[in-house]
Structure formats: structure tokens, C-alpha cells
Design a protein around this motif. Structure first.
Motif, mmCIF file in Angstrom:
data_model
loop_
_atom_site.group_PDB
_atom_site.id
_atom_site.type_symbol
_atom_site.label_atom_id
_atom_site.label_comp_id
_atom_site.label_asym_id
_atom_site.label_seq_id
_atom_site.Cartn_x
_atom_site.Cartn_y
_atom_site.Cartn_z
ATOM 1 N N ARG A 152 0.832 -1.197 0.000
ATOM 2 C CA ARG A 152 0.000 0.000 0.000
ATOM 3 C C ARG A 152 0.872 1.256 0.000
ATOM 4 O O ARG A 152 0.577 2.229 -0.684
ATOM 5 C CB ARG A 152 -0.921 0.007 1.218
ATOM 6 C CG ARG A 152 -2.254 -0.696 0.980
ATOM 7 C CD ARG A 152 -3.098 -0.655 2.231
ATOM 8 N NE ARG A 152 -2.616 -1.596 3.222
ATOM 9 C CZ ARG A 152 -2.986 -1.588 4.497
ATOM 10 N NH1 ARG A 152 -3.816 -0.667 4.935
ATOM 11 N NH2 ARG A 152 -2.525 -2.487 5.344
ATOM 12 N N TYR A 170 1.219 4.015 -3.169
ATOM 13 C CA TYR A 170 0.796 5.395 -2.946
ATOM 14 C C TYR A 170 1.920 6.406 -3.186
ATOM 15 O O TYR A 170 1.643 7.591 -3.397
ATOM 16 C CB TYR A 170 0.275 5.551 -1.517
ATOM 17 C CG TYR A 170 -0.613 6.754 -1.337
ATOM 18 C CD1 TYR A 170 -1.895 6.764 -1.871
ATOM 19 C CD2 TYR A 170 -0.171 7.871 -0.655
ATOM 20 C CE1 TYR A 170 -2.725 7.862 -1.724
ATOM 21 C CE2 TYR A 170 -0.991 8.979 -0.492
ATOM 22 C CZ TYR A 170 -2.262 8.973 -1.033
ATOM 23 O OH TYR A 170 -3.073 10.057 -0.891
ATOM 24 N N GLY A 182 1.777 8.813 -6.214
ATOM 25 C CA GLY A 182 0.740 9.817 -6.115
ATOM 26 C C GLY A 182 1.190 11.070 -5.391
ATOM 27 O O GLY A 182 0.537 12.113 -5.487
ATOM 28 N N GLY A 185 -3.817 5.898 -5.192
ATOM 29 C CA GLY A 185 -4.884 6.383 -4.319
ATOM 30 C C GLY A 185 -6.162 5.582 -4.471
ATOM 31 O O GLY A 185 -6.840 5.278 -3.476
ATOM 32 N N TRP A 186 -6.501 5.204 -5.701
ATOM 33 C CA TRP A 186 -7.710 4.415 -5.920
ATOM 34 C C TRP A 186 -7.561 3.002 -5.377
ATOM 35 O O TRP A 186 -8.546 2.403 -4.917
ATOM 36 C CB TRP A 186 -8.057 4.381 -7.405
ATOM 37 C CG TRP A 186 -8.646 5.642 -7.910
ATOM 38 C CD1 TRP A 186 -8.131 6.491 -8.841
ATOM 39 C CD2 TRP A 186 -9.885 6.231 -7.495
ATOM 40 N NE1 TRP A 186 -8.957 7.574 -9.034
ATOM 41 C CE2 TRP A 186 -10.048 7.435 -8.226
ATOM 42 C CE3 TRP A 186 -10.869 5.860 -6.578
ATOM 43 C CZ2 TRP A 186 -11.155 8.260 -8.057
ATOM 44 C CZ3 TRP A 186 -11.970 6.686 -6.410
ATOM 45 C CH2 TRP A 186 -12.107 7.863 -7.147
ATOM 46 N N VAL A 195 -5.957 2.213 -2.677
ATOM 47 C CA VAL A 195 -6.205 2.358 -1.246
ATOM 48 C C VAL A 195 -7.704 2.507 -0.979
ATOM 49 O O VAL A 195 -8.243 1.930 -0.018
ATOM 50 C CB VAL A 195 -5.422 3.562 -0.694
ATOM 51 C CG1 VAL A 195 -5.784 3.808 0.766
ATOM 52 C CG2 VAL A 195 -3.926 3.338 -0.826
ATOM 53 N N VAL A 196 -8.404 3.267 -1.823
ATOM 54 C CA VAL A 196 -9.855 3.436 -1.657
ATOM 55 C C VAL A 196 -10.575 2.103 -1.810
ATOM 56 O O VAL A 196 -11.446 1.736 -0.997
ATOM 57 C CB VAL A 196 -10.389 4.466 -2.672
ATOM 58 C CG1 VAL A 196 -11.922 4.472 -2.692
ATOM 59 C CG2 VAL A 196 -9.874 5.861 -2.347
#
Length: 323
Positions: free
Chosen positions: A135, A139, A142, A200-201, A203-204
């Protein structure tokens, strides 16, 4: 009898005083739970108010300003749709639409397939520390601004200096111009966008997967579903609204393609044109042709397309339907 009446009246008087005192105390001090709820409400209004201020300042006002220019001429008189027609009749307009459309196909497909796939992989590895490390790695890109990430990729895509230059030469690319040939640009822009925006997506989506009840997954396992069947028949359907949300925002962002082709055009000295995307074309109208009105017309057209596509996705997917 008189003694009883006096006692009854005294009792009623005492009870009345207690009720009055209690009512006064409640009116004066609502209690800790009520005070907490009142404070939370005020804090919520404060956060919303700050967002509304920025939304109006950097969203509503610029949009209204663009709409004004799109439907007026240089003198400020109402011009109807003449600016939209002027922009659409430019010989570069149709080509820019084709470029952006092809890029969107690659970009959205890569997001849906790889973001969901990597999020599912992270969820399977959640028991160990590998998930946290991945993760973090996903990230990191980003954190780079769009221009900075493009500069990194310009370095990576040059076989003469790239750390993967041997791989590029093995694929038959010996010069920077060969790598950034016009036919390769949709894929290259997709790689850059995915590298910077997919983390980021992921992680979402990973957070959304964590919100799925373990009882549902356990029931699927008891029914004999393997990892693939659980992902395809249980987890992905429950991620549907998150996927739609991602596609809507990614589509809106993808239509605004500008930084990547603009920097690549400057770095390649014209190999990649400065009118590759619609935003580049609007920039050219505004700062090369001094035609602010046609540039605003292109921005309004992009806004309308984004709103229509978002509306279609929301309605067709049942985005706001209660689960």
C-alpha cells in the motif's frame, strides 16, 4: 379531615416545586450528551462551510466565468453558439477528440482491471506485513505532482539514459523519438496517469473491501467458493458503486488531458503536437490565437460531456439506490 386536606395540599405544592425546578434545570443545562451532539453539529457545519467557500471560489465562479465567455463575443455581446461552432469547425478539433477518446479507453480499462485486481490482492495479503508495504509503495507515485511525474517518465522513456534502456532497445526502440511516436502516445499517457493516480484508488478500493462483512465471505467459503469465485461473485459486485465512482472521476480527469502531452511536445521539439488534446487546443486558442471565447467554448463542451457521462453512469448503475 382538615388535617388530610392540609397534608394533600402540602404534598402537591412540594411536587409542583420539584417539577418547576427540574424544568428550569433542563432548560438551563441540556446535559453532557446534548452538549456533545450540539458541538458535533457545529463542527460539521464548519467543515462544510469551508468546503463550500472553496467550491464557490474555485469551482462555481470559474465555471460561470467560462460560460459567460463561451456565449459572448470579444465585445461582450451575446453570440449564441457561434463560439462553440467555431471551435468545432477547427481542423484540429476532431483529431483531438479522437486522441482523448482513445486515451480514455486505455485509461479507464486499466483502472478498472488493475486497480480492482491489485486491491483484491492486497486484501488477500492483509494478514501479513506485505499488504502494508505494498500500500505504501503504490501510494508513493501519487505524492508527485503531474508535471514532476511526466519529467520522470521523460527520463525513463529515453533509451540513451533510461534505467530500463536495455529493455527499450530490446523492444526495438533506439531513440526517444521512436518511443514517443504518435501511435504510442495513448499507451504512454495511460502508463503515466496510472503510475501517478492508481495508488490512491487502490487504497480506496482496499478500504471498501474491508467494509464487506466477514460473515458474507465466510458464507461464500462454506458454500465452496474459491478465491476467484469469491472475488467475481461476491466482492466485485459489492464494489460496484465504488467502481462507478472511480470511473466517473477518472473520466472527468481524463478529458482534461493537458500536462502530459504539453510537456512531451516541448521535450520532443514538435514530435508530439501541441494540439494533441482538447485542453491543448483550448490553450492554443487562448494564448496563440488570442481567442478566449473559443477556448472557453471548448471548456464548456468538456463540462457538458462530463456531466452527461456522469449522469448516465449514475442512472444506469443505480448509484444512489439503497443497498
Amino acid at each position: 379531615m382538615e388535617d388530610r386536606d392540609r397534608e394533600l395540599r402540602a404534598y402537591q405544592r412540594v411536587q409542583g416545586e420539584r417539577v418547576t425546578a427540574s424544568s428550569t434545570r433542563v432548560g438551563r443545562d441540556p446535559g453532557p450528551s446534548a452538549r456533545t451532539a450540539l458541538g458535533s453539529g457545529r463542527a460539521g457545519y464548519g467543515f462544510v462551510a469551508a468546503y463550500v467557500v472553496f467550491l464557490v471560489a474555485f469551482g462555481v465562479v470559474p465555471t460561470a466565468y467560462a460560460v459567460y465567455f463561451a456565449f459572448t463575443d470579444a465585445g461582450g455581446s451575446f453570440a449564441g453558439v457561434s463560439n462553440l461552432v467555431t471551435a468545432a469547425q477547427d481542423f484540429r478539433f476532431a483529431q483531438a477528440i479522437g486522441h482523448v477518446a482513445l486515451y480514455l479507453v486505455f485509461w479507464l480499462a486499466s483502472l478498472v482491471v488493475f486497480v480492482v485486481g491489485l486491491a483484491l490482492l492486497l486484501h488477500r495479503l492483509a494478514a501479513g506485513g506485505v499488504s502494508k508495504a505494498l500500500r505504501f509503495l503504490y501510494y508513493i507515485p501519487g505524492a508527485l505532482a503531474g508535471a514532476a511525474s511526466v519529467m520522470v517518465w521523460l527520463f525513463v522513456l529515453d533509451p540513451a539514459v533510461s534505467p530500463v534502456g536495455s529493455l527499450l532497445r530490446g523492444l526495438g526502440f533506439h531513440t526517444f523519438a521512436e518511443v514517443i511516436a504518435p501511435g504510442h502516445l495513448p499507451v504512454l499517457f495511460t502508463m503515466v496517469a496510472f503510475w501517478t493516480g492508481a495508488g490512491g484508488w487502490i487504497v480506496v478500493m482496499y478500504g471498501a473491501l474491508n467494509n464487506i462483512s466477514p460473515d458474507i465471505l465466510e458464507a461464500a467459503r462454506i458454500d465452496g467458493a474459491g478465491a476467484w469465485q469469491t472475488a467475481w461473485r461476491v466482492q466485485i459486485p459489492l464494489l460496484r458503486k465504488w467502481i462507478v465512482y472511480m470511473v466517473i472521476l477518472a473520466f472527468a480527469g481524463g478529458t482534461q488531458l493537458f500536462v502530459e502531452p504539453q510537456l512531451l511536445s516541448q521535450a520532443s521539439v514538435g514530435v508530439a503536437g501541441r494540439d494533441y488534446s482538447l485542453n491543448q487546443l483550448a490553450y492554443d486558442f487562448a494564448f496563440q490565437n488570442n481567442d478566449i471565447n473559443s477556448a472557453a467554448a471548448i471548456s464548456v463542451e468538456l463540462l457538458l460531456v462530463g456531466l452527461v457521462v456522469a449522469g448516465v453512469f449514475v442512472v444506469r448503475s443505480g448509484f444512489f439506490d439503497a443497498d
